[in-house]
Design a protein around this motif. Structure first.
Motif, PDB file in Angstrom:
ATOM      1  N   GLN A   1       0.825  -1.210   0.000  1.00  0.00           N
ATOM      2  CA  GLN A   1       0.000   0.000   0.000  1.00  0.00           C
ATOM      3  C   GLN A   1       0.858   1.260   0.000  1.00  0.00           C
ATOM      4  O   GLN A   1       0.490   2.269  -0.613  1.00  0.00           O
ATOM      5  CB  GLN A   1      -0.926  -0.010   1.222  1.00  0.00           C
ATOM      6  CG  GLN A   1      -2.045  -1.038   1.137  1.00  0.00           C
ATOM      7  CD  GLN A   1      -2.939  -0.807  -0.078  1.00  0.00           C
ATOM      8  OE1 GLN A   1      -3.382   0.298  -0.338  1.00  0.00           O
ATOM      9  NE2 GLN A   1      -3.194  -1.878  -0.834  1.00  0.00           N
ATOM     10  N   LEU A   2       2.011   1.204   0.662  1.00  0.00           N
ATOM     11  CA  LEU A   2       2.927   2.347   0.641  1.00  0.00           C
ATOM     12  C   LEU A   2       3.452   2.572  -0.772  1.00  0.00           C
ATOM     13  O   LEU A   2       3.553   3.717  -1.238  1.00  0.00           O
ATOM     14  CB  LEU A   2       4.090   2.095   1.606  1.00  0.00           C
ATOM     15  CG  LEU A   2       5.165   3.189   1.671  1.00  0.00           C
ATOM     16  CD1 LEU A   2       4.560   4.505   2.155  1.00  0.00           C
ATOM     17  CD2 LEU A   2       6.305   2.756   2.593  1.00  0.00           C
TER      18      LEU A   2
ATOM     19  N   ALA B   1       0.687   4.100  -2.765  1.00  0.00           N
ATOM     20  CA  ALA B   1       0.478   5.488  -2.348  1.00  0.00           C
ATOM     21  C   ALA B   1       1.528   6.413  -2.943  1.00  0.00           C
ATOM     22  O   ALA B   1       1.224   7.540  -3.361  1.00  0.00           O
ATOM     23  CB  ALA B   1       0.498   5.578  -0.823  1.00  0.00           C
ATOM     24  N   ASN B   2       2.764   5.952  -2.994  1.00  0.00           N
ATOM     25  CA  ASN B   2       3.847   6.779  -3.529  1.00  0.00           C
ATOM     26  C   ASN B   2       3.719   7.002  -5.032  1.00  0.00           C
ATOM     27  O   ASN B   2       4.373   7.898  -5.578  1.00  0.00           O
ATOM     28  CB  ASN B   2       5.197   6.132  -3.222  1.00  0.00           C
ATOM     29  CG  ASN B   2       5.556   6.209  -1.751  1.00  0.00           C
ATOM     30  OD1 ASN B   2       5.047   7.064  -1.017  1.00  0.00           O
ATOM     31  ND2 ASN B   2       6.417   5.318  -1.299  1.00  0.00           N
TER      32      ASN B   2
ATOM     33  N   GLN C   1       0.686   7.503  -6.644  1.00  0.00           N
ATOM     34  CA  GLN C   1      -0.652   7.990  -6.973  1.00  0.00           C
ATOM     35  C   GLN C   1      -0.663   9.018  -8.094  1.00  0.00           C
ATOM     36  O   GLN C   1      -1.500   8.961  -9.002  1.00  0.00           O
ATOM     37  CB  GLN C   1      -1.321   8.558  -5.725  1.00  0.00           C
ATOM     38  CG  GLN C   1      -1.820   7.508  -4.764  1.00  0.00           C
ATOM     39  CD  GLN C   1      -2.858   6.590  -5.400  1.00  0.00           C
ATOM     40  OE1 GLN C   1      -3.965   7.008  -5.721  1.00  0.00           O
ATOM     41  NE2 GLN C   1      -2.490   5.327  -5.603  1.00  0.00           N
TER      42      GLN C   1
ATOM     43  N   MET D   1      -6.324   5.594  -4.616  1.00  0.00           N
ATOM     44  CA  MET D   1      -6.744   5.798  -3.234  1.00  0.00           C
ATOM     45  C   MET D   1      -8.111   6.467  -3.174  1.00  0.00           C
ATOM     46  O   MET D   1      -8.546   7.129  -4.106  1.00  0.00           O
ATOM     47  CB  MET D   1      -5.710   6.658  -2.490  1.00  0.00           C
ATOM     48  CG  MET D   1      -4.326   6.045  -2.427  1.00  0.00           C
ATOM     49  SD  MET D   1      -4.325   4.478  -1.535  1.00  0.00           S
ATOM     50  CE  MET D   1      -2.570   4.166  -1.408  1.00  0.00           C
TER      51      MET D   1
ATOM     52  N   GLN E   1      -9.352   9.075  -1.679  1.00  0.00           N
ATOM     53  CA  GLN E   1      -9.478  10.503  -1.875  1.00  0.00           C
ATOM     54  C   GLN E   1      -9.346  10.882  -3.343  1.00  0.00           C
ATOM     55  O   GLN E   1      -9.909  11.878  -3.805  1.00  0.00           O
ATOM     56  CB  GLN E   1      -8.410  11.270  -1.071  1.00  0.00           C
ATOM     57  CG  GLN E   1      -6.975  10.950  -1.424  1.00  0.00           C
ATOM     58  CD  GLN E   1      -6.404   9.833  -0.585  1.00  0.00           C
ATOM     59  OE1 GLN E   1      -7.147   8.955  -0.141  1.00  0.00           O
ATOM     60  NE2 GLN E   1      -5.112   9.857  -0.335  1.00  0.00           N
ATOM     61  N   ASN E   2      -8.627  10.060  -4.118  1.00  0.00           N
ATOM     62  CA  ASN E   2      -8.503  10.327  -5.542  1.00  0.00           C
ATOM     63  C   ASN E   2      -9.769   9.916  -6.282  1.00  0.00           C
ATOM     64  O   ASN E   2     -10.206  10.578  -7.212  1.00  0.00           O
ATOM     65  CB  ASN E   2      -7.288   9.593  -6.117  1.00  0.00           C
ATOM     66  CG  ASN E   2      -5.997  10.129  -5.549  1.00  0.00           C
ATOM     67  OD1 ASN E   2      -5.922  11.293  -5.186  1.00  0.00           O
ATOM     68  ND2 ASN E   2      -4.979   9.286  -5.480  1.00  0.00           N
TER      69      ASN E   2
END
Length: 378
Positions: A46-47, A50-51, A53, A371, A373-374
């Protein structure tokens, strides 16, 4: 974050992942199941997502069309083609698809070759294959051979390690992973390696290695493997189990790797890579960090023994690796014939037994990789 806080975080994360930490600060050998192991890998994965995105939001819409909906697949018409990753489009598609795996991706090290398998019937992606330089020391492999004196490096460097192998949805549900595993042993992969490395000078030692590719090794992701077991072609065993790893590694601490680097840098210890640092750089950094935090490096003993497999690409592997034969005798495994075997042996029987693959929609990939929020802004 203070030294004490980081040390406490290490122990907390290990316990959250399902490991038992003794009063002496060591791990008990783990007996985690496959789903528990996926959970251990999930934070680092997940990291990684996230990096990426910003990049994913820019490029995923462009490449989503290369993934299939279930109703775009007609099993009888699947027509796989092996494509070496050479163009930027190939790299981008590989990069997106690899994020769908249950374990984080590493760029690899040393010699590297990547392949896509595309379904020509609909121009959709079936699966991925990536090879990298093998570890120089690999007990399960090294027990098989008595290398000529002083030539272990030369002989081992005529093999490769399978770094990524598998199918993407919904082809994975049609046992597309078996096809990718067969493809790894194909003439075409071996020949692509020959053309890529013929006459190539190594960067560190400035010498020319023989461009023979005589064997592949790999380890299962989650203990015993169902993908490689009983993988054969017309009576030829493609992947042979040669034992298990020893249960050491750093995958269960990968999520904390950026914090370990920051901690060491703040103490004036360089964590930069470069020639000679090799694939063990992460391991070495984590060991240094654990020791400076007052924790035992035995925390790297997770006890999860992964099954090791050997792919023989030549018939005289032992004799060649031990110097008794001067030339390899290659197996003749054309990709087209391996595809035909996979279709009759695995694809069509599987398609007739299961139906869940038909309901898959490529839009699910957006749900996995973007993610929350996106997604709210789309």
């Amino acid at each position: 974050m203070s030294e004490a806080e980081l040390a406490e975080l290490v122990l907390t994360k290990l316990k959250e992942a399902g490991f038992v930490v003794t009063d002496e600060g060591k791990l008990c050998p783990s007996v985690l199941g496959k789903e528990s192991l996926r959970r251990v890998h999930r934070p680092a994965l997940q990291l990684e997502i996230a990096n990426r995105q910003d990049w994913l939001r820019q490029y995923l819409p462009k490449y989503l069309t290369f993934f299939a909906d279930g109703n775009e697949i007609i099993p009888e018409r699947i027509d796989p083609v092996l494509v070496e990753v050479t163009k930027q489009q190939h790299h981008d598609l590989f990069r997106i698809a690899r994020l769908l795996w249950s374990i984080p991706f590493s760029k690899g090290y040393g010699r590297r070759s990547r392949f896509l398998i595309i379904d020509k019937a609909n121009d959709k992606l079936i699966g991925l294959l990536a090879l990298q330089s093998p570890p120089l020391s690999f007990p399960a492999r090294d027990r098989l051979f008595c290398y000529p004196p002083g030539k272990k490096t030369e002989m081992v460097n005529q093999t490769m390690d399978i770094q990524t192998l598998g199918a993407v949805p919904p082809y994975n549900r049609l046992l597309g992973g078996k096809l990718v595993a067969l493809a790894a042993a194909s003439n075409e992969v071996r020949q692509a390696y020959w053309h890529k490395y013929l006459g190539r000078v190594t960067e560190i030692e400035q010498r020319i290695l023989k461009p023979h590719l005589v064997a592949l090794t790999t380890t299962s992701a989650f203990g015993r493997s169902s993908l490689y077991n009983r993988l054969s072609y017309k009576g030829i065993l493609i992947a042979k189990s040669i034992g298990y790893t020893e249960g050491y590694g750093a995958f269960h601490l990968a999520e904390l790797y950026p914090l370990f680097r920051e901690f060491l840098e703040n103490q004036g210890i360089s964590t930069r890579g470069g020639f000679g640092s090799g694939p063990r750089r992460k391991w070495q950094i984590i060991v240094k960090a654990l020791r400076r935090l007052g924790l035992s490096d035995q925390l790297l003993y997770h006890g999860i023994k992964r099954e090791v497999f050997l792919f023989r690409l030549v018939d005289n592997l032992e004799a060649y690796m031990e110097g008794r034969d001067t030339e390899p005798i290659y197996r003749n495994l054309p990709f087209s014939e391996l595809v035909a075997w996979w279709r009759e042996r695995w694809l069509l029987p599987r398609a007739g037994r299961v139906d869940g693959w038909r309901a898959w929609r490529k839009e699910e990939i957006k749900n996995i990789l973007l993610m929350e929020q996106n997604k709210a802004t789309e």
